[in-house]
Motif scaffolding. Structure first.
Motif, PDB file in Angstrom:
ATOM      1  N   MET A 145       0.783  -1.038  -0.193  1.00 48.78           N
ATOM      2  CA  MET A 145      -0.356  -0.271  -0.216  1.00 48.78           C
ATOM      3  C   MET A 145       0.635   0.975  -0.025  1.00 48.78           C
ATOM      4  N   ALA A 146       0.670   2.164  -1.131  1.00 47.01           N
ATOM      5  CA  ALA A 146       0.893   4.006  -0.671  1.00 47.01           C
ATOM      6  C   ALA A 146       1.515   4.258   0.808  1.00 47.01           C
ATOM      7  N   ASP A 147       2.442   4.581   1.108  1.00 50.96           N
ATOM      8  CA  ASP A 147       2.664   5.027   2.186  1.00 50.96           C
ATOM      9  C   ASP A 147       2.053   6.410   2.591  1.00 50.96           C
ATOM     10  N   ARG A 148       1.977   7.370   1.595  1.00 50.12           N
ATOM     11  CA  ARG A 148       1.275   8.342   1.193  1.00 50.12           C
ATOM     12  C   ARG A 148       0.087   8.729   0.670  1.00 50.12           C
ATOM     13  N   VAL A 149      -0.907   9.179   0.657  1.00 50.72           N
ATOM     14  CA  VAL A 149      -2.195   9.310  -0.610  1.00 50.72           C
ATOM     15  C   VAL A 149      -2.204  10.830  -0.678  1.00 50.72           C
ATOM     16  N   THR A 150      -1.960  11.957  -1.422  1.00 52.09           N
ATOM     17  CA  THR A 150      -1.968  13.064  -1.333  1.00 52.09           C
ATOM     18  C   THR A 150      -3.508  13.337  -2.611  1.00 52.09           C
ATOM     19  N   VAL A 151      -4.221  14.041  -2.074  1.00 58.02           N
ATOM     20  CA  VAL A 151      -4.602  14.263  -3.548  1.00 58.02           C
ATOM     21  C   VAL A 151      -5.303  15.936  -3.753  1.00 58.02           C
ATOM     22  N   ILE A 152      -4.490  15.882  -4.850  1.00 54.86           N
ATOM     23  CA  ILE A 152      -4.631  17.974  -4.978  1.00 54.86           C
ATOM     24  C   ILE A 152      -5.065  18.325  -5.852  1.00 54.86           C
ATOM     25  N   GLY A 153      -6.504  19.090  -5.825  1.00 56.90           N
ATOM     26  CA  GLY A 153      -7.113  19.686  -7.002  1.00 56.90           C
ATOM     27  C   GLY A 153      -6.841  20.903  -7.207  1.00 56.90           C
ATOM     28  N   TRP A 154      -7.395  21.165  -8.757  1.00 58.20           N
ATOM     29  CA  TRP A 154      -6.458  21.796  -9.542  1.00 58.20           C
ATOM     30  C   TRP A 154      -7.498  22.609 -10.081  1.00 58.20           C
ATOM     31  N   ASP A 155      -6.926  24.191 -10.356  1.00 58.66           N
ATOM     32  CA  ASP A 155      -8.174  24.794 -10.418  1.00 58.66           C
ATOM     33  C   ASP A 155      -7.616  25.652 -11.819  1.00 58.66           C
ATOM     34  N   GLY A 156      -6.448  26.204 -11.908  1.00 62.28           N
ATOM     35  CA  GLY A 156      -5.446  26.584 -13.014  1.00 62.28           C
ATOM     36  C   GLY A 156      -4.700  27.683 -12.552  1.00 62.28           C
ATOM     37  N   SER A 157      -4.747  28.077 -11.035  1.00 60.68           N
ATOM     38  CA  SER A 157      -4.158  28.503 -10.369  1.00 60.68           C
ATOM     39  C   SER A 157      -2.897  28.110 -10.027  1.00 60.68           C
ATOM     40  N   PRO A 158      -1.496  29.188  -9.434  1.00 60.14           N
ATOM     41  CA  PRO A 158      -0.356  28.234  -8.999  1.00 60.14           C
ATOM     42  C   PRO A 158      -0.587  27.231  -7.872  1.00 60.14           C
ATOM     43  N   LEU A 159      -0.199  26.287  -8.051  1.00 59.67           N
ATOM     44  CA  LEU A 159      -0.322  25.082  -6.646  1.00 59.67           C
ATOM     45  C   LEU A 159      -0.212  26.164  -5.373  1.00 59.67           C
ATOM     46  N   THR A 160      -0.260  25.666  -4.375  1.00 61.91           N
ATOM     47  CA  THR A 160       0.232  26.213  -3.133  1.00 61.91           C
ATOM     48  C   THR A 160       1.389  25.421  -2.905  1.00 61.91           C
ATOM     49  N   ALA A 161       2.040  25.919  -1.634  1.00 63.19           N
ATOM     50  CA  ALA A 161       3.246  25.352  -1.157  1.00 63.19           C
ATOM     51  C   ALA A 161       2.807  24.090  -0.499  1.00 63.19           C
ATOM     52  N   THR A 162       2.713  23.319   0.049  1.00 62.91           N
ATOM     53  CA  THR A 162       2.108  22.399   0.298  1.00 62.91           C
ATOM     54  C   THR A 162       1.397  21.555  -0.863  1.00 62.91           C
ATOM     55  N   ALA A 163       1.254  21.980  -1.596  1.00 65.49           N
ATOM     56  CA  ALA A 163       0.881  20.715  -3.460  1.00 65.49           C
ATOM     57  C   ALA A 163       1.818  20.655  -3.880  1.00 65.49           C
ATOM     58  N   ARG A 164       2.934  21.489  -3.825  1.00 68.22           N
ATOM     59  CA  ARG A 164       4.170  21.238  -4.325  1.00 68.22           C
ATOM     60  C   ARG A 164       5.228  20.369  -3.769  1.00 68.22           C
ATOM     61  N   SER A 165       5.357  20.428  -2.328  1.00 70.15           N
ATOM     62  CA  SER A 165       5.712  19.934  -1.631  1.00 70.15           C
ATOM     63  C   SER A 165       5.000  18.203  -1.854  1.00 70.15           C
ATOM     64  N   ALA A 166       4.247  18.232  -1.474  1.00 70.78           N
ATOM     65  CA  ALA A 166       3.557  16.955  -1.892  1.00 70.78           C
ATOM     66  C   ALA A 166       3.724  16.094  -3.249  1.00 70.78           C
ATOM     67  N   LEU A 167       3.519  16.839  -4.479  1.00 69.61           N
ATOM     68  CA  LEU A 167       4.674  16.869  -5.384  1.00 69.61           C
ATOM     69  C   LEU A 167       5.874  16.161  -5.568  1.00 69.61           C
TER      70      LEU A 167
ATOM     71  N   VAL B 227       0.340  10.888  -5.267  1.00 69.48           N
ATOM     72  CA  VAL B 227      -0.169  11.856  -5.374  1.00 69.48           C
ATOM     73  C   VAL B 227      -1.683  11.737  -6.503  1.00 69.48           C
ATOM     74  N   VAL B 228      -2.833  12.760  -6.426  1.00 74.38           N
ATOM     75  CA  VAL B 228      -3.597  12.193  -7.425  1.00 74.38           C
ATOM     76  C   VAL B 228      -4.299  13.772  -7.652  1.00 74.38           C
ATOM     77  N   LEU B 229      -4.048  13.860  -8.701  1.00 77.90           N
ATOM     78  CA  LEU B 229      -4.283  15.898  -9.037  1.00 77.90           C
ATOM     79  C   LEU B 229      -6.186  15.009 -10.292  1.00 77.90           C
ATOM     80  N   ALA B 230      -6.544  16.542  -9.390  1.00 85.22           N
ATOM     81  CA  ALA B 230      -8.273  16.503 -10.382  1.00 85.22           C
ATOM     82  C   ALA B 230      -8.579  18.106 -10.329  1.00 85.22           C
ATOM     83  N   ASP B 231      -9.997  18.037 -11.329  1.00 83.50           N
ATOM     84  CA  ASP B 231      -9.787  19.764 -11.499  1.00 83.50           C
ATOM     85  C   ASP B 231     -10.805  19.364 -10.292  1.00 83.50           C
ATOM     86  N   GLY B 232     -10.792  21.311 -10.308  1.00 79.41           N
ATOM     87  CA  GLY B 232     -11.750  21.526  -9.174  1.00 79.41           C
ATOM     88  C   GLY B 232     -11.037  20.879  -7.786  1.00 79.41           C
ATOM     89  N   ASP B 233     -12.419  20.565  -6.996  1.00 75.91           N
ATOM     90  CA  ASP B 233     -12.236  20.598  -5.634  1.00 75.91           C
ATOM     91  C   ASP B 233     -12.694  18.838  -5.741  1.00 75.91           C
TER      92      ASP B 233
END
Length: 408
Positions: A1-23, A68-74
């Motif tokens: 199993m994956a050690d950590r799974v982060t789901v990142i919402g993307w709306d076209g804005s620059p990624l947040t620091a948290t999102a960049r760190s996870a990616l 990491v899973v990237l998805a549009d919107g929330d």
């Protein structure tokens, strides 16, 4: 199993620091093609093109590393989070949200959306999404391939609405178009998109100053009661024998119209039953051969701020080109109309008869069509409570048929 799974919402804005760190720490990244092309995705990470979320979840569950899973919107709003958290995958996820595509669409349109219905249209749910658009004055539709603006427009034939179509929100190719529903099929639309569907009868009860108190349709709008007194309908003219309030109550109870349903009301008369089915949130097509009845039904719909599609014509012939119903009330036309309706296989049919012989004929026809039939003799007696004397008596046979293969 994956050690950590982060789901990142993307709306076209620059990624947040948290999102960049996870990616940056990801050894597996799942997302659509435009997500996987983001420069922040590590070049050495395993990449999964996100089609079936369930298949991706199985891959993630078997991955050793950080996913990491990237998805549009929330991703928590009609998004991937629900599937990833399903018990069969055993995944614990962290979510980095973004502005939902619905919120972004209404922002682009400059419209409030706390009073909007929100639906998801897939191939299997498209018809129900269309019924919500028929029944409500403001609906946001999250579309999918094969269930987009063109398909919505085609299925809304006979109902005029305005479409605000927001294509590829948050990308460099983002565009917003405003078209009438009958023109939506004339264009090829890019995915993903959100369609805001607006139009129809204005609500009879205005929204209080400062807005409402609940998202979507206010359940307290309009008068209290599932069935209203006869005097509320008909503009002073007496209602037909099949329209008394107690009979309407029994018919509504047997049919149970609800949001996402399409109801046919054949022989709509004053529009009382059609209006009350629409107040329950269902889309309603009201049919009558009498033009005056169609006018009365339209008046009732406007009085109570509900949406009715009114069809002037004689059943059963006029029914041939109507969209498929979920439940049907036959208020007039007898066994011939009931037969034609049963041929269309709605989940439930309800009608009434004045005599036992007529009731038996209709009951046999429904049984031959595979319906489970119930019949009850309803008698109502109205009393003048000042003298406790009888003022009116109504008797009718109430018949209902339920198709087992499509119940409930």
């Amino acid at each position: 199993m994956a050690d950590r799974v982060t789901v990142i919402g993307w709306d076209g804005s620059p990624l947040t620091a948290t999102a960049r760190s996870a990616l940056g720490a990801a050894t597996l990244v799942a997302g659509a093609a435009h997500h996987l092309a983001l420069p922040e995705v590590p070049p050495g990470a395993e990449r999964i093109r996100l089609g079936s979320v369930a298949l991706a979840a199985r891959r993630i569950a078997g991955h050793r590393g950080t996913a990491v899973v990237l998805a549009d919107g929330d991703p928590g709003f009609f998004g991937v989070v629900r599937t990833l958290r399903a018990p069969e995958f055993g995944l614990e996820v962290e979510v980095v949200p973004a502005v939902s595509s619905v919120a972004a669409a209404f922002a682009r349109a400059g419209m409030p959306w706390d009073d909007a219905q929100v639906v998801v249209a897939h191939r299997r749910t498209l018809r129900r999404a269309v019924n919500v658009c028929r029944a409500h004055t403001k609906v946001a539709v999250l579309t999918s391939p094969g269930a987009g603006p063109a398909e919505l427009g085609l299925l809304m034939e006979g109902v005029h609405r305005t479409f605000v179509i927001c294509e590829e929100l948050g990308t460099e190719r983002e565009q917003v178009h405003v078209v009438t529903s009958d023109k939506a099929a004339d264009h090829a639309w890019r995915d993903p998109n959100v369609v805001i569907v607006i139009g129809g009868t204005t609500a009879a009860v205005p929204v209080p100053e400062g807005g409402g108190w609940i998202a979507g349709r206010d359940p307290a709008a309009g008068p209290r009661g599932w069935v209203l007194p006869d005097a509320e309908y008909g503009d002073g003219a007496p209602l037909g024998e099949g329209e008394t309030d107690l009979l309407r109550a029994a018919q509504l109870a047997r049919l149970g119209p609800r949001v996402g349903d399409l109801v046919w009301d054949i022989g709509c008369g004053s529009g009382a039953f059609a209006t009350e089915a629409a107040r329950a949130g269902a889309a309603v097509i009201a049919v009558d051969r009498d033009l005056a009845a169609c006018v009365r039904s339209d008046t009732a719909a406007r009085k109570f701020g509900v949406q009715l599609q009114i069809v002037h014509g004689t059943a059963p012939h006029v029914l041939e080109n109507l969209p498929e119903p979920d439940v049907v009330r036959v208020g007039g036309g007898g066994a011939a109309v009931v037969n034609a309706v049963a041929d269309r296989r709605p989940q439930r049919i309800v009608t009434h008869a004045a005599t036992r012989d007529a009731a038996e004929l209709v009951g046999r026809d429904l049984t031959e069509h595979g319906y489970q039939v119930e019949c009850a003799l309803l008698q109502s007696v109205e009393l003048d409570t000042r003298a406790w004397t009888e003022t009116e008596r109504n008797v009718a046979f109430l018949l209902s048929g339920v198709l087992p293969e499509r119940a409930p």
